[in-house]
Write an enzyme that holds these catalytic residues in place. Structure first.
Site, PDB file in Angstrom:
ATOM      1  N   GLU A  77       0.805  -1.217   0.000  1.00  0.00           N
ATOM      2  CA  GLU A  77       0.000   0.000   0.000  1.00  0.00           C
ATOM      3  C   GLU A  77       0.837   1.265   0.000  1.00  0.00           C
ATOM      4  O   GLU A  77       0.531   2.222  -0.711  1.00  0.00           O
ATOM      5  CB  GLU A  77      -0.917   0.042   1.239  1.00  0.00           C
TER       6      GLU A  77
ATOM      7  N   HIS B 194     -10.580  -5.121  10.259  1.00  0.00           N
ATOM      8  CA  HIS B 194     -11.301  -4.837   9.027  1.00  0.00           C
ATOM      9  C   HIS B 194     -12.511  -3.959   9.272  1.00  0.00           C
ATOM     10  O   HIS B 194     -13.357  -3.811   8.404  1.00  0.00           O
ATOM     11  CB  HIS B 194     -11.780  -6.144   8.370  1.00  0.00           C
TER      12      HIS B 194
END
Lengths: 423, 446
Positions: free
Chosen positions: B182, B251
Site C-alpha cells: 500500500e 477490518h
C-alpha cells in the site's frame, strides 16, 4: 533482461572490510555487459570462488585500466561541464554552511560535500524532461538538474523567490520546470513518487501513445536500503519494467549508524538481482565511472528494458547535517576518502589528458564563486513571504477549504488572500 | 443475538459471481445488511420489477406521510422479516424479481428527493457499487489520464466489484493490479499524479491504508504546499471502511478520524448510489487529493439514478429529511440507522431534520448552520470512535460557530472506543443503534 553489468576488480587500490575482494581472475571487457541474470544457474555457495559466478557483479575500473590514451571517456566540453557542475555543488554547499552559521538559514540542512560525482555523473546525462527524485540531501541534485543557484539559496533563506516560495525549505527542493520532484524529509518516501513518475512515462507511451522515453532517477542513501518502501518499489519497478534508475549513495553512514551495523548484507547492489534487475556497484568518488554506468542504466531505461539498481560507494565529508558534530567517524576513514575527492580526481584527469589547463579550470572556479555570491546577495535582498501566502497553496483548488457559515466558500472571503481568514 | 425486538433474518442471499464464475463466500457476508426494525412492524418494501412502483415510493417519499408507510404497487410479502439481498453483481434488472428471496431493505436510500431524478420518470436503477463503477467508467472514458491502481482491481474486478469489467475495457496498465504494498503504490499514484496522470487508488479495505499513511500524510497532503504550488496531486483514494458484519477489529476501522487532521486533503463519504456516483465523478475531476469513504455494508443499496450526467458537490452536505425539532447530522451507514430511528420518532410526534454531511473535511457549515439556526438542537450520529472522531470535530465546529443558536448541548453518538469485536452481540453494542438515537432525541427535546 538484456544486460547486466560485468567486471570484478576491486576499487581504487584499497580493499574495504565490507567489500568482497574478488580475485582478479580475468580482465573485464571494457564496455560489454553480460547477459540476463535470469539465465544463470544458482551458484553453489560453498565453492571457493562462488563470487565469481554471481550473476550480477560490481563494475569497477572501467576507466582506469583499459582505455588506450587516445580514446578518452569524455570530450573537453563534457569535461568542463562536469567540472563546473561539481564545483558548483561544492561551492554552494560550502556557502550554505557559512550562511547557516551566520543565522541566515535554520532547521535541518544536509550538505552534499564529497558526493558530487554521483549527482553530476547521473544528472548531466539527463534531459530536461527526465525526472529526478531525491532526499533531504537535495541541494546539489536540484542544482545539477538545472534549478538556479539563486532559487535554491532563496529557498534556503525562506524567501518568496525560492523555488518553492519559501514553503519547502532545505529538504523540499521542487521544480516543475526542471522536473525536480523533490526533496523529501523522510527517507524512502520519495522512492514511490519516483516510481510513479516512471509509471507516468510508461503510461504516456503505452496508453496515451505519446512519444515518451523519459526516465526517472531516484537518489537515496544506504540507510534507506533497509526500509520497506525501497523493496516494495524495486519489486514494482521490475515487475512493470518502469524506466527508472535507483541510485544508492552509499556513504556508509546514516547519521551515526554505520551501514555495517545496520545491514545484514551490506552489499546493496546484490539486492537488485533478487528483484530481477541488474545491480551495479560503482566507485562513487569517480565521476567518469559513475557516468559510464549511468549511461548504460539510462539507455536501458529509455529502451524500455526496465530498472537498474546502482550502488555508488561515496562519502560525505561533512556531518549528516549542520547540527551533527560528526564525532563517530574515524579520522582515518575521513582522510582516506578526502584523498579521493572527486573534484580533485577530475581535475587531475582533465589536466593529465590535456583536456583543459589550470587557467581554464580556475576561470570556472571563479565564475562559480561569483555565481554563488550573487545567489546569496539575491536571496538576502529578496522579501520574506507575506501573510497572504499562508493559505494559498494548501489546495490546488481552494474550494477545498469548504463552505463557511455565511454560505460562501472560505476562499472567497477577502481575508483568505490576506491569510487571515478562518478556515 | 441482536437487540431484543429484532425480528429479522437473512433469507436468500443471492451469491455473487465473479468474472470467472467462482462464488465469493466472503463477499456474501457483507451482503447481509441487516438493520434493526423499530418496535413497529413494517412491511418490507420491495424494489422490484420495472422499478416504477418502488422507485416512485423511493423518490416521492413524503416525510409528512411517514406515519402511514406507503405500500408499493407490487405485492409485498408481509412479514417482519427484512433483509438485504445481494443481488447478483452485474445485471440489476435480472435480480429484480419480486419474491421472497429478493427483498431489499426498505429504508435504503429513502428521501433523497432533492437529488434524484426519478421524479422525471427517467433514470435507471442500480446498486451502489455499480453506481461507483459507472461514475468511474464515465470519467475514464472522458479523460484518458484517469487510471486505477490497487489490489485486485484489474482481473479480479475489485473485491467489491467496483472496477468489474474495467480492465477488459481499458487494459492492464490503466486498471493496474498492484502487488500488496500500500505504501508504495499509494506513493506511486501520487508520483503519477504529480507528473500528469489522475489516478484512482483503491484500498481494498480502508484499514489497509494505514500502511500508506506516510504517503497520504506527507506526500498527498503536503506536496502541493511544500512545492510552492508547483505540483498538483489530483488523486482519489477510495475504499470501503466502517463496521461490517463480524469482520473483526482490523477490518472494521473508520479511517476518516485518523486522516481528518491531514492538511491539504478533502474527505467525502458516500451513502447512496446517487451520491456515490456523483461524488466519485467530482472527486476524480477535482484538482485536490480527495479521499472517498465507502462503507462495506452499503454496496448493495439500490436506487434509481439519472441517466444524464451529474456530479455532486464535494463540499456540500445533503438534506435528507427536512424537519423542525432537531438537527441530526450523520454520514455513511449511520444515515440509515438515523432514518430508521426517524420513523420511530415521527410516530412519537417528533420532527427531526436529517442531514447527511457527506463532506467530512471540510464541513459544510452553511447547510449545517442553517439547520442549527432553525432547530436549535443538534445530535450527531456517527460510526467513528468517541475519541477524536469526525463527530468530535463537528461538535467543536458547531459549538464554535453556532453557540448562540443552541438550546441544548450538542450531543454526539459515536461508536465505543473499543476494538470492534468479532462476536455479533458485542459488535452491535459498539455501534450506534436506532434505539439509542431515539432515546437521545427524546432527551434533547425535553
Amino acid at each position: 533482461m538484456a544486460t547486466a553489468f560485468s567486471a570484478t576488480l576491486p576499487l581504487h587500490g584499497s580493499s574495504q572490510e565490507n567489500r568482497l575482494l574478488l580475485p582478479p581472475t580475468r580482465l573485464p571487457p571494457p564496455s560489454s555487459f553480460l547477459g540476463s541474470t535470469r539465465s544463470l544457474p544458482i551458484r553453489r555457495l560453498n565453492h571457493a570462488h562462488a563470487a565469481r559466478r554471481s550473476p550480477v557483479v560490481a563494475v569497477q575500473e572501467i576507466v582506469k585500466e583499459k582505455k588506450p590514451t587516445n580514446s578518452l571517456l569524455i570530450t573537453k566540453e563534457e569535461g568542463l561541464v562536469l567540472y563546473e557542475d561539481m564545483i558548483l555543488g561544492r561551492s554552494f554547499e560550502d556557502m550554505c554552511a557559512q550562511m547557516y552559521y551566520r543565522g541566515k538559514m535554520f532547521g535541518f540542512v544536509h550538505l552534499y560535500n564529497g558526493q558530487e560525482a554521483v549527482s553530476t555523473g547521473f544528472i548531466k546525462l539527463l534531459t530536461k524532461s527526465d525526472s529526478v527524485v531525491s532526499t533531504y540531501r537535495d541541494h546539489v541534485h536540484a542544482l545539477s538538474k538545472g534549478v538556479s543557484a539563486r532559487a535554491v539559496m532563496s529557498e534556503l533563506f525562506g524567501k518568496v523567490t525560492g523555488c518553492c516560495r519559501g514553503q519547502g525549505g532545505s529538504m523540499h527542493m521542487f521544480s516543475k520546470e526542471h522536473n525536480m520532484l523533490g526533496g523529501f524529509a523522510f527517507i524512502g518516501e520519495g522512492i514511490p513518487v519516483a516510481t510513479g513518475a516512471a509509471f507516468t512515462s510508461k503510461y504516456k507511451r503505452e496508453v496515451l501513445k505519446q512519444d515518451c522515453d523519459d526516465v526517472t532517477v531516484a537518489f537515496f542513501g544506504d540507510g534507506t536500503c533497509n526500509n520497506g518502501q525501497f523493496y516494495e518499489c524495486l519489486n514494482m519497478a521490475a515487475l512493470y519494467k518502469l524506466p527508472i534508475i535507483f541510485v544508492v549513495e552509499n556513504n556508509l553512514w546514516a547519521i551515526g549508524m554505520s551501514h555495517l551495523r545496520s545491514t545484514s548484507d551490506p552489499e546493496i547492489w546484490k539486492k537488485g538481482p533478487a528483484f530481477g534487475m541488474p545491480g551495479v556497484h560503482v566507485d562513487g568518488m569517480d565521476v567518469l565511472k559513475v557516468r559510464e554506468v549511468a549511461k548504460e542504466a539510462v539507455s536501458r531505461a529509455r529502451r524500455g528494458e526496465g530498472p537498474t539498481l546502482v550502488e555508488c560507494e561515496t562519502y560525505r565529508f561533512r556531518g549528516h547535517s549542520l547540527a551533527d558534530p560528526d564525532e563517530l567517524r574515524d579520522a582515518a576513514e575521513k582522510a582516506k576518502y578526502a584523498a579521493r575527492d572527486p573534484i580533485t580526481a577530475l581535475k587531475k584527469y582533465l589536466i593529465e589528458n590535456k583536456l583543459a589547463n589550470e587557467g581554464e579550470l580556475k576561470t570556472i572556479e571563479k565564475k562559480i564563486d561569483d555565481l554563488v555570491e550573487e545567489a546569496v546577495e539575491f536571496a538576502d535582498a529578496s522579501p520574506q513571504p507575506g501573510r497572504s501566502q499562508l493559505l494559498e497553496n494548501v489546495f490546488a483548488d481552494p474550494k477545498g477549504f469548504g463552505i463557511g457559515p455565511d454560505g460562501r466558500y472560505r476562499c472567497e472571503d477577502p481575508k483568505f488572500t490576506e491569510g487571515t481568514a478562518q478556515v | 443475538m441482536l437487540a431484543e425486538d429484532a425480528s429479522f433474518t437473512v433469507t436468500h442471499v443471492h451469491p455473487m459471481r465473479t468474472l470467472d464464475g467462482i462464488t465469493l463466500p466472503h463477499v456474501l457476508r457483507f451482503l447481509r445488511f441487516v438493520t434493526l426494525p423499530g418496535k413497529k412492524k413494517m412491511a418490507a418494501r420491495i424494489h422490484g420489477g420495472a422499478g416504477a412502483g418502488a422507485a416512485t415510493a423511493l423518490s416521492t417519499f413524503n416525510p409528512k406521510k411517514l406515519v402511514a408507510p406507503s405500500r408499493t404497487n407490487l405485492p409485498a410479502a408481509r412479514s417482519s422479516k427484512r433483509c438485504i439481498v445481494a443481488a447478483a453483481g452485474s445485471d440489476a434488472s435480472k435480480s429484480l424479481r419480486v419474491g421472497h428471496s429478493q427483498k431489499l431493505i426498505a429504508n435504503a436510500a429513502v428521501a433523497t428527493k432533492a437529488e434524484t431524478s426519478a421524479t422525471t420518470g427517467t433514470g435507471h436503477e442500480l446498486l451502489l457499487f455499480e453506481a461507483l463503477q459507472e461514475g468511474l467508467e464515465e470519467e475514464m472514458d472522458r479523460d484518458p489520464r484517469v487510471c486505477v491502481m490497487g489490489e485486485d482491481v484489474g482481473h479480479y474486478g475489485g473485491s467489491y466489484k467496483v472496477t468489474k469489467g474495467l480492465a477488459d475495457k481499458f487494459g492492464d496498465l490503466r486498471v493496474l493490479d498492484t502487488p500488496i504494498c500500500e505504501n508504495a503504490f499509494t506513493g506511486m499514484g501520487i508520483g503519477a499524479a504529480m507528473t500528469g496522470l489522475r489516478p484512482v487508488i483503491e484500498g481494498m479495505n480502508m484499514g489497509f491504508l494505514l500502511l500508506a499513511f506516510n504517503q497520504i500524510s506527507n506526500n498527498c497532503g503536503m506536496l502541493h504546499y511544500t512545492s510552492g504550488g508547483q505540483f498538483t496531486i489530483p488523486v482519489v483514494i477510495r475504499g470501503p471502511g466502517g463496521v461490517g458484519r463480524q469482520l473483526g477489529a482490523e477490518h472494521s476501522q473508520r479511517l476518516e478520524s485518523y486522516f481528518q487532521s491531514i492538511p491539504g486533503i478533502q474527505m467525502v463519504a458516500c451513502s447512496t448510489p446517487y451520491n456515490a456516483k456523483g461524488l466519485m465523478k467530482a472527486a476524480i475531476r477535482s484538482e485536490n487529493p480527495v479521499i472517498l469513504f465507502e462503507h462495506v455494508l452499503l454496496y448493495n443499496l439500490k436506487e434509481k439514478i439519472p441517466d444524464e450526467e451529474y456530479i455532486c458537490n464535494l463540499e456540500e452536505a445533503e438534506m435528507v429529511r427536512p424537519g423542525e425539532h432537531i438537527t441530526i447530522l450523520t454520514y455513511s451507514r449511520m444515515r440509515y440507522h438515523v432514518m430508521q430511528a426517524a420513523k420511530t420518532l415521527v410516530n412519537k410526534g417528533y420532527d427531526p431534520e436529517v442531514i447527511d454531511i457527506r463532506s467530512l473535511k471540510p464541513f459544510d457549515l452553511y447547510t449545517i448552520g442553517n439547520s442549527v439556526k432553525k432547530t436549535h438542537r443538534v445530535l450527531i450520529v456517527e460510526e467513528c470512535m468517541r475519541t477524536g472522531g469526525i463527530g468530535a470535530s463537528l461538535t467543536a465546529a458547531i459549538n464554535e460557530n453556532f453557540h448562540d443558536y443552541l438550546d441544548a448541548p450538542v450531543m454526539c453518538l459515536s461508536s465505543q472506543d473499543v476494538p470492534t469485536p468479532y462476536a455479533g452481540t458485542l459488535e452491535e453494542w459498539t455501534v450506534v443503534q436506532p434505539a439509542q438515537i431515539v432515546t437521545a432525541v427524546e432527551q434533547l427535546c425535553q
